[in-house]
Design an enzyme around this catalytic site. Structure first.
Site, PDB file in Angstrom:
ATOM      1  N   SER A 148       1.059  -1.148   0.010  1.00 47.53           N
ATOM      2  CA  SER A 148      -0.017   0.027   0.155  1.00 47.53           C
ATOM      3  C   SER A 148       0.978   1.295  -0.079  1.00 47.53           C
ATOM      4  CB  SER A 148      -0.865  -0.117   1.093  1.00 47.53           C
ATOM      5  OG  SER A 148      -1.892   0.670   0.996  1.00 47.53           O
ATOM      6  N   HIS A 180      -7.271  -6.178   0.098  1.00 42.91           N
ATOM      7  CA  HIS A 180      -5.891  -5.172   0.345  1.00 42.91           C
ATOM      8  C   HIS A 180      -5.331  -5.512   1.554  1.00 42.91           C
ATOM      9  CE1 HIS A 180      -3.801  -1.522  -0.505  1.00 42.91           C
ATOM     10  NE2 HIS A 180      -3.782  -1.124   0.836  1.00 42.91           N
ATOM     11  N   ASP A 191      -8.729  -6.603  -4.454  1.00 42.23           N
ATOM     12  CA  ASP A 191      -8.261  -5.625  -3.857  1.00 42.23           C
ATOM     13  C   ASP A 191      -9.197  -4.538  -4.115  1.00 42.23           C
ATOM     14  OD1 ASP A 191      -6.859  -3.143  -2.935  1.00 42.23           O
ATOM     15  OD2 ASP A 191      -5.070  -4.327  -3.129  1.00 42.23           O
TER      16      ASP A 191
END
Length: 342
Positions: free
Chosen positions: A35, A164, A130
């Site tokens: 991320s 995610h 995601d």
């Protein structure tokens, strides 16, 4: 008040065990991240391409994707804006513009020459489920890397249904869960796969972590870290085989909401890097971000919340981590003085 609480947290919870980051005579530096940590890993790799040999990117996007705009960061480079709809689409990050900016930075010598990227080994992972950094953003990253890196040296894994999170094969939430600690047990060892691609083939991972986890003083490397989105302490995992030096270095950047103030040392202990480090002479450097008023989720600076130079060698966080890497790859014990590492 929030800054005061953070200062009390670091002072009371960890400071007694903090040591200076040791000089380890290490080499072969690589980076990875999830991320915001993935964006940090990309920009660190590109800016310091002469130092880094490869990268592992999980749920990130192209270099300079946000172009210093939080709106772009949260609507085109990720889907994290609470007020505006997500605009992620194939080609939406404008890769050719980002390549032009990269070349301009290189020509102005604010990053290393892009030619140094050609020999890097790049491992990419995008979960097909995601919802925070959808696959079109990672597809754009592939296009970006393919401009500079030999395609045979890029591996892109995108066929596992993961939300995610950092995928592991031993710890975390269910694979389709979106939530803290953003580590999901999906029967897939992302840390091992990336390290084997970058450095491999590696020896089998150890069964238990047998090295030392050091808490080190990040204030040596950036003045008043909490003002600039970095914590006062970071972590270094040192396998027993590396105590005398001569090992390799991997820098692992956590994602948003994965700093110690959010999940303690869970990212450092449970993402799988340390077990591979033990059996393959790898030091694992875990720099730590922290929340600020403009960065409440303790993300790394990939959208100029602290510094307009955030993606260049002179960026505050970038330069701080580079000084950490330089310490680990140095044989001397010279250290920065307070206020002098600027």
């Amino acid at each position: 008040m929030r800054i005061l609480l953070l200062l009390l947290f670091w002072a009371g919870a960890a400071w007694a065990q903090v040591v200076p980051l040791p000089a380890m005579r290490a080499g072969q530096v690589s980076v990875s991240g999830l991320s915001s940590g993935a964006y940090m890993a990309v920009q660190f790799e590109v800016a310091y391409s002469r130092t880094v040999i490869g990268a592992g990117i999980i749920a990130g996007g192209p270099y300079f994707c946000s172009q210093g705009s939080v709106f772009t960061a949260t609507t085109l480079c990720s889907c994290t804006n609470d007020f505006f709809s997500c605009r992620v689409r194939p080609g939406g990050t404008h890769v050719q513009d980002l390549i032009a900016i990269t070349d301009w930075f290189a020509s102005s010598q604010t990053i290393d020459p892009t030619a140094a990227l050609a020999g890097h080994r790049v491992w990419m992972f995008s979960g097909s489920a995601d919802s925070v950094v959808p696959q079109p953003v990672m597809d754009d990253l592939l296009d970006y890397y393919s401009h500079y890196v030999n395609p045979s040296r890029i591996l892109y894994k995108r066929d596992i249904s993961v939300e995610h999170a950092m995928p592991t094969d031993s710890y975390g939430n269910s694979c389709l869960t979106l939530g803290t600690p953003y580590i999901n047990n999906c029967g897939y060892d992302a840390a091992g796969e990336m390290l084997n691609w970058i450095y491999g083939p590696l020896a089998a991972r150890s069964g238990t972590a047998g090295g030392r986890l050091l808490s080190f003083d990040q204030t040596e490397f950036i003045s008043v870290p909490l003002w600039h989105g970095m914590a006062n302490i970071g972590y270094l995992y040192v396998p027993a085989a590396c105590e005398s030096g001569g090992c390799r270095v991997h820098v692992a950047f956590h994602g948003c909401l994965q700093a110690p103030e959010n999940i303690g040392t869970t990212f450092v202990r449970q993402t799988g890097y340390n077990l591979w480090a033990d059996s393959n002479r790898l030091l694992i450097l875990y720099p730590q971000a922290a929340s600020t008023f403009t960065n409440p989720n303790a993300c790394w600076d990939w959208f100029a919340y602290d510094d307009t130079r955030y993606a260049q060698k002179s960026g505050r966080q970038m330069a701080a981590v580079k000084r950490m890497v330089d310490r680990l790859t140095s044989a001397d014990n010279l250290r920065c003085q307070p206020g002098r590492c600027t």
